[in-house]
Motif scaffolding. Structure first.
Motif, PDB file in Angstrom:
ATOM      1  N   ASP A 196       2.951  -9.355  -7.227  1.00  0.00           N
ATOM      2  CA  ASP A 196       3.912  -8.000  -7.646  1.00  0.00           C
ATOM      3  C   ASP A 196       4.929  -8.537  -7.774  1.00  0.00           C
ATOM      4  O   ASP A 196       6.052  -7.656  -8.321  1.00  0.00           O
TER       5      ASP A 196
ATOM      6  N   TRP B 253       2.102  -3.819 -10.643  1.00  0.00           N
ATOM      7  CA  TRP B 253       0.930  -4.334  -9.942  1.00  0.00           C
ATOM      8  C   TRP B 253       0.235  -3.159  -8.901  1.00  0.00           C
ATOM      9  O   TRP B 253      -0.705  -2.741  -8.865  1.00  0.00           O
ATOM     10  N   HIS B 254       1.529  -2.689  -8.272  1.00  0.00           N
ATOM     11  CA  HIS B 254       1.303  -1.577  -7.195  1.00  0.00           C
ATOM     12  C   HIS B 254       0.555  -0.439  -7.602  1.00  0.00           C
ATOM     13  O   HIS B 254       0.036   0.421  -7.079  1.00  0.00           O
TER      14      HIS B 254
ATOM     15  N   ALA C 100      -3.102  -1.062  -7.425  1.00  0.00           N
ATOM     16  CA  ALA C 100      -3.254  -1.938  -6.202  1.00  0.00           C
ATOM     17  C   ALA C 100      -4.741  -1.477  -5.476  1.00  0.00           C
ATOM     18  O   ALA C 100      -4.883  -0.165  -5.502  1.00  0.00           O
TER      19      ALA C 100
ATOM     20  N   TRP D  50      -0.320  -1.198  -1.638  1.00  0.00           N
ATOM     21  CA  TRP D  50       0.593  -1.616  -2.512  1.00  0.00           C
ATOM     22  C   TRP D  50       1.295  -2.710  -1.709  1.00  0.00           C
ATOM     23  O   TRP D  50       1.949  -3.636  -2.203  1.00  0.00           O
TER      24      TRP D  50
ATOM     25  N   PRO E 125      -0.624  -7.453  -1.867  1.00  0.00           N
ATOM     26  CA  PRO E 125      -0.842  -8.153  -2.984  1.00  0.00           C
ATOM     27  C   PRO E 125      -1.178  -9.323  -2.863  1.00  0.00           C
ATOM     28  O   PRO E 125      -0.972 -10.106  -1.919  1.00  0.00           O
TER      29      PRO E 125
END
Length: 254
Positions: free
Chosen positions: A31, A37-38, A41, A46, A49
């Protein structure tokens, strides 16, 4: 005349009492490379990662650096980035056939930067994906309590390290996060150090002369870890083993 048997016996006793405590931060987080990315997730966690391909390589370089070290126990934060780091390290160690991972929530990320409760999984939930996990290990931290800032985690770090040193003999490795490792340095090294990805710290641990059960309280009547153990820091966030030392996300106390 000196008794050679006595000298050998004393030398063996000294050697047995000297222990290495290795502390390693996880590898590069995905992330920090992909800020979005979150949004996808897994489980909506979140705060959990994985590490990047570079992070895996960083961890392997730690293992290569420590491949000939005698490590008896590995205690790991339950966050995936730490378990991936630990797995990659173990794959490079000469003693890897005997090592299992003890998932210890006491070394989890500082809770002021996670969900609450944190999004990490339990050891039983993680076992299918990380077969090095010892599913029989009984962790010391039994419940998560709120932490208002990154320094509050020092209390659980102190309690967890003290519990581990009391129960487990031999050389120990801890895989954790930036703030908890800074707390480890504060608690046993008496100096705050926020280290970079896959940085290695080492403390040589020996019992003090006050470590007997009848003499474990300091002058103020408190149970103090430094009244039981001497800690000598021989490595403090060392990254000389890393081939790429850029963007390690280290910082100093402001």
């Amino acid at each position: 005349m000196t008794n050679l048997k006595s000298v050998s016996k004393n030398a063996a006793k000294v050697s047995k009492n000297v222990r290495n405590l290795w502390v390693v931060r996880h590898g590069e987080r995905v992330d920090k490379i992909n800020p979005d990315w979150h949004k996808t997730a897994p489980r909506g966690a979140w705060d959990d990662p994985p590490i990047t391909d570079k992070g895996i390589e960083q961890a392997k370089e730690v293992g290569k650096r420590l491949k000939d070290e005698k490590i008896d126990y590995i205690f790991c934060s339950p966050f995936i980035r730490c378990l991936q780091t630990a797995t990659a390290i173990v794959s490079e160690l000469n003693t890897n056939a005997k090592l299992k991972l003890f998932v210890e929530p006491g070394f989890c990320e500082t809770l002021c930067v996670t969900q609450f409760p944190p999004g990490c999984l339990t050891a039983k939930e993680l076992f299918n994906n990380f077969d090095l996990i010892d599913s029989e290990y009984e962790h010391f931290l039994k419940e998560f309590l709120p932490e208002d800032d990154e320094y509050v985690c020092e209390l659980r770090i102190k309690k967890t390290i003290e519990s581990i040193l009391e129960k487990y003999s031999g050389n120990i490795m801890i895989i954790s996060h930036g703030s908890p490792i800074a707390a480890i340095h504060s608690v046993i090294g008496r100096k705050y150090r926020y280290v970079g990805y896959c940085a290695i710290s080492n403390f040589v641990v020996t019992p003090t002369s006050e470590s007997s059960p009848t003499n474990r309280e300091n002058k103020n009547g408190h149970n103090d870890i430094h009244s039981k153990y001497n800690f000598k820091c021989s490595l403090a966030g060392d990254v000389s083993h890393l081939s790429d030392r850029s963007n390690l996300h280290t910082r100093e106390l402001l």
